[in-house]
Design a protein around this motif. Sequence first.
Motif, PDB file in Angstrom:
ATOM      1  N   ALA B 215       0.843  -1.204   0.000  1.00  0.00           N
ATOM      2  CA  ALA B 215       0.000   0.000   0.000  1.00  0.00           C
ATOM      3  C   ALA B 215       0.878   1.254   0.000  1.00  0.00           C
ATOM      4  O   ALA B 215       0.607   2.218  -0.729  1.00  0.00           O
ATOM      5  CB  ALA B 215      -0.904  -0.002   1.229  1.00  0.00           C
ATOM      6  N   HIS B 216       1.938   1.214   0.818  1.00  0.00           N
ATOM      7  CA  HIS B 216       2.834   2.385   0.863  1.00  0.00           C
ATOM      8  C   HIS B 216       3.578   2.555  -0.465  1.00  0.00           C
ATOM      9  O   HIS B 216       3.835   3.674  -0.905  1.00  0.00           O
ATOM     10  CB  HIS B 216       3.820   2.246   2.037  1.00  0.00           C
ATOM     11  CG  HIS B 216       3.134   2.098   3.359  1.00  0.00           C
ATOM     12  ND1 HIS B 216       3.653   1.381   4.404  1.00  0.00           N
ATOM     13  CD2 HIS B 216       1.925   2.561   3.800  1.00  0.00           C
ATOM     14  CE1 HIS B 216       2.826   1.423   5.439  1.00  0.00           C
ATOM     15  NE2 HIS B 216       1.759   2.120   5.084  1.00  0.00           N
ATOM     16  N   GLU B 217       3.904   1.442  -1.090  1.00  0.00           N
ATOM     17  CA  GLU B 217       4.568   1.507  -2.410  1.00  0.00           C
ATOM     18  C   GLU B 217       3.624   2.124  -3.442  1.00  0.00           C
ATOM     19  O   GLU B 217       4.051   2.935  -4.269  1.00  0.00           O
ATOM     20  CB  GLU B 217       4.979   0.103  -2.853  1.00  0.00           C
ATOM     21  CG  GLU B 217       6.182  -0.448  -2.072  1.00  0.00           C
ATOM     22  CD  GLU B 217       6.463  -1.921  -2.380  1.00  0.00           C
ATOM     23  OE1 GLU B 217       7.474  -2.428  -1.876  1.00  0.00           O
ATOM     24  OE2 GLU B 217       5.665  -2.555  -3.107  1.00  0.00           O
ATOM     25  N   ALA B 218       2.347   1.752  -3.363  1.00  0.00           N
ATOM     26  CA  ALA B 218       1.372   2.312  -4.309  1.00  0.00           C
ATOM     27  C   ALA B 218       1.235   3.818  -4.099  1.00  0.00           C
ATOM     28  O   ALA B 218       1.083   4.588  -5.061  1.00  0.00           O
ATOM     29  CB  ALA B 218       0.027   1.618  -4.110  1.00  0.00           C
ATOM     30  N   MET B 219       1.288   4.244  -2.827  1.00  0.00           N
ATOM     31  CA  MET B 219       1.213   5.683  -2.538  1.00  0.00           C
ATOM     32  C   MET B 219       2.439   6.398  -3.100  1.00  0.00           C
ATOM     33  O   MET B 219       2.328   7.469  -3.706  1.00  0.00           O
ATOM     34  CB  MET B 219       1.160   5.914  -1.017  1.00  0.00           C
ATOM     35  CG  MET B 219      -0.117   5.440  -0.384  1.00  0.00           C
ATOM     36  SD  MET B 219      -0.007   5.538   1.399  1.00  0.00           S
ATOM     37  CE  MET B 219      -0.314   7.257   1.624  1.00  0.00           C
ATOM     38  N   ALA B 220       3.612   5.794  -2.865  1.00  0.00           N
ATOM     39  CA  ALA B 220       4.868   6.404  -3.340  1.00  0.00           C
ATOM     40  C   ALA B 220       4.890   6.515  -4.857  1.00  0.00           C
ATOM     41  O   ALA B 220       5.443   7.470  -5.411  1.00  0.00           O
ATOM     42  CB  ALA B 220       6.050   5.580  -2.848  1.00  0.00           C
ATOM     43  N   ALA B 221       4.262   5.548  -5.533  1.00  0.00           N
ATOM     44  CA  ALA B 221       4.261   5.556  -7.000  1.00  0.00           C
ATOM     45  C   ALA B 221       3.479   6.749  -7.546  1.00  0.00           C
ATOM     46  O   ALA B 221       3.821   7.309  -8.588  1.00  0.00           O
ATOM     47  CB  ALA B 221       3.659   4.259  -7.518  1.00  0.00           C
ATOM     48  N   ILE B 222       2.426   7.150  -6.819  1.00  0.00           N
ATOM     49  CA  ILE B 222       1.636   8.307  -7.264  1.00  0.00           C
ATOM     50  C   ILE B 222       2.356   9.608  -6.907  1.00  0.00           C
ATOM     51  O   ILE B 222       2.461  10.526  -7.713  1.00  0.00           O
ATOM     52  CB  ILE B 222       0.224   8.279  -6.630  1.00  0.00           C
ATOM     53  CG1 ILE B 222      -0.567   7.106  -7.218  1.00  0.00           C
ATOM     54  CG2 ILE B 222      -0.528   9.578  -6.860  1.00  0.00           C
ATOM     55  CD1 ILE B 222      -1.909   6.889  -6.596  1.00  0.00           C
ATOM     56  N   ASP B 223       2.834   9.665  -5.664  1.00  0.00           N
ATOM     57  CA  ASP B 223       3.531  10.875  -5.210  1.00  0.00           C
ATOM     58  C   ASP B 223       4.410  10.479  -4.027  1.00  0.00           C
ATOM     59  O   ASP B 223       3.882  10.095  -2.971  1.00  0.00           O
ATOM     60  CB  ASP B 223       2.500  11.937  -4.794  1.00  0.00           C
ATOM     61  CG  ASP B 223       3.152  13.263  -4.438  1.00  0.00           C
ATOM     62  OD1 ASP B 223       4.391  13.301  -4.287  1.00  0.00           O
ATOM     63  OD2 ASP B 223       2.407  14.262  -4.301  1.00  0.00           O
ATOM     64  N   ILE B 224       5.705  10.595  -4.187  1.00  0.00           N
ATOM     65  CA  ILE B 224       6.639  10.166  -3.136  1.00  0.00           C
ATOM     66  C   ILE B 224       6.405  10.942  -1.840  1.00  0.00           C
ATOM     67  O   ILE B 224       6.646  10.448  -0.731  1.00  0.00           O
ATOM     68  CB  ILE B 224       8.116  10.299  -3.630  1.00  0.00           C
ATOM     69  CG1 ILE B 224       9.090   9.605  -2.652  1.00  0.00           C
ATOM     70  CG2 ILE B 224       8.501  11.735  -3.832  1.00  0.00           C
ATOM     71  CD1 ILE B 224       9.002   8.116  -2.616  1.00  0.00           C
ATOM     72  N   ARG B 225       5.846  12.173  -1.967  1.00  0.00           N
ATOM     73  CA  ARG B 225       5.601  12.987  -0.764  1.00  0.00           C
ATOM     74  C   ARG B 225       4.495  12.390   0.119  1.00  0.00           C
ATOM     75  O   ARG B 225       4.340  12.780   1.272  1.00  0.00           O
ATOM     76  CB  ARG B 225       5.231  14.412  -1.160  1.00  0.00           C
ATOM     77  CG  ARG B 225       6.431  15.213  -1.645  1.00  0.00           C
ATOM     78  CD  ARG B 225       6.006  16.529  -2.236  1.00  0.00           C
ATOM     79  NE  ARG B 225       5.139  16.327  -3.400  1.00  0.00           N
ATOM     80  CZ  ARG B 225       4.616  17.300  -4.123  1.00  0.00           C
ATOM     81  NH1 ARG B 225       4.870  18.556  -3.817  1.00  0.00           N
ATOM     82  NH2 ARG B 225       3.852  17.040  -5.159  1.00  0.00           N
TER      83      ARG B 225
END
Lengths: 51, 481
Positions: B215-225
């Motif tokens: 889930a955190h990887e998916a978030m980072a893929a959209i916006d690392i911030r």
Amino acid sequence: MLEILGSIAQASNLSPIGIDWWIILGGWIPGFLGLALAFVIWARSRRDGDE
Amino acid sequence: MSDLMDSALYIVVIAFYMVALAAVGWLGKKKVSSISDWYVGGFKIGGIVMGVAFFATYFSAVLMIGFAGSASKWGMSATVIGMWHAVSAVIAFAVLAPRLSKAFRELNAMTFSEFLSLRYGSKALRYASALIIAIFIIPYTVSAFIAMGSAISTIVGTPFWMGVLVAGAIIAVYVFSGGLFSATLAEFIQGIVMTIAVVAVWIFSYTLLGGFVQAHEAMAAIDIRSVTFPAFGTNTWSIIIGLTAVMGFGMFAQPQMVLRYATISSKMNIKRALLIATFGSLLFPLAAYSYGALSRPILASFGIDVMTLKDDLIVPLFVKTAFPPWLSVLFLAGIMCAATSTIDALVHMTAGTLTRDLVRPASKTMSDKTQLRMTKMISLILSLGCCIIAIYPPGLIYQLTAYTWQVLSSSFMGPLVIALFYRRANKYGALAGLVAGFASAQLWYLFLAPPVTPIYPFFPGVAFSVIVTYLVSRVSSQKQA
């Protein structure tokens, strides 16, 4: 997948769970320490029969 | 047909909830035999009930809808705000509650303003604090009504005003009847339901994104911030740091919270409440801020960019778009519990303050019975008034809440905390601290609040309040000696 890994690699502060270390050290650790302290205070008051 | 079935199910849930709370109101009414019972539960409320009631009051639909919606833009750094709530709950119960409950009992104080007035021997302090409460608690109450109204209208499909009026009707039913007994008993039930709802959504969100790390990887893929802490001095940085302080440590001087931790029955019950309140204060906001942040990649998979949406609409849209019907129903129940558990505390506290600290002193012959009747009537009028304001929302939910908390904590932190820890604290110091805290927070809000500087008005407000209360007390007590 490569894109994901690439963006993660750019951020050197990320912990193994994929979140910045600053979030864990600045928020999660104090929060769980607070909970541990609450448990200790409660357990000690039970032992001392604090009424 | 399916939509019709869903709507019918939601209406059944709402109706069931109203009946259950009417029963709580009736139970509370049976326990109220004196004015002290209505105001402070006769100082007889147990630790487990108060522990759950504490975090049910602390966190409302404002967090589930407003703050969680904003967290979808702030990312996982928003969980820092939530985790510090656990630290502030420990300080509230381990440091402040034992002294406060003893002082409340010894002075036989029934409201926050009455406590300040009796502790310092100042009527001016009573009127000034009661006026600040009466005026500034309203935006917070309104924000909780807005959260509930927007959730009901989006999930059930009814007009916004109808959702707000449902909230008003629910509150009126049980606060009117049983005062603090009914409020805390209801909050105990509400606290459990809202925690189950929030944790279910939290787990569901991670499951939907394939697991914790994924889930955190998916978030980072959209916006690392989304998974990093904001850079020093940026707008998001000042919001995260500011809200951590305001919503965490500002809680100490919120009158509705003070009434919760000052009215517990015994030392052992304070320790029980401490453990439960800390656990709830960690779990609930962690779950809410997390699912808020996780809603961004989930909604993105449905082609929705949260950055183009108004913060308050993100979570209701998240529910409508991604949740299965059972989870929507559970979440709606959680929203209703979270909103009403905070609004009841605000209405109970404000109605009590208005009657006991502003109206009663003006009418010297008012009996306890008349006072109780008047407090109940004011609680009804207050609920209705806030409903009407909420139908025409004046701003974003989290901004309204943060503003109220800053004003209240800036005004009261000094007089409250110094009263408990400094024997020579006197009325001159308390009055000066209240005025200095209030004025400095207002001035900072008008001229120096973010984005002009990255510092929230809370910081100068609380600093002035505490320092001025201490210094003026010290100097004036030396002169008197």
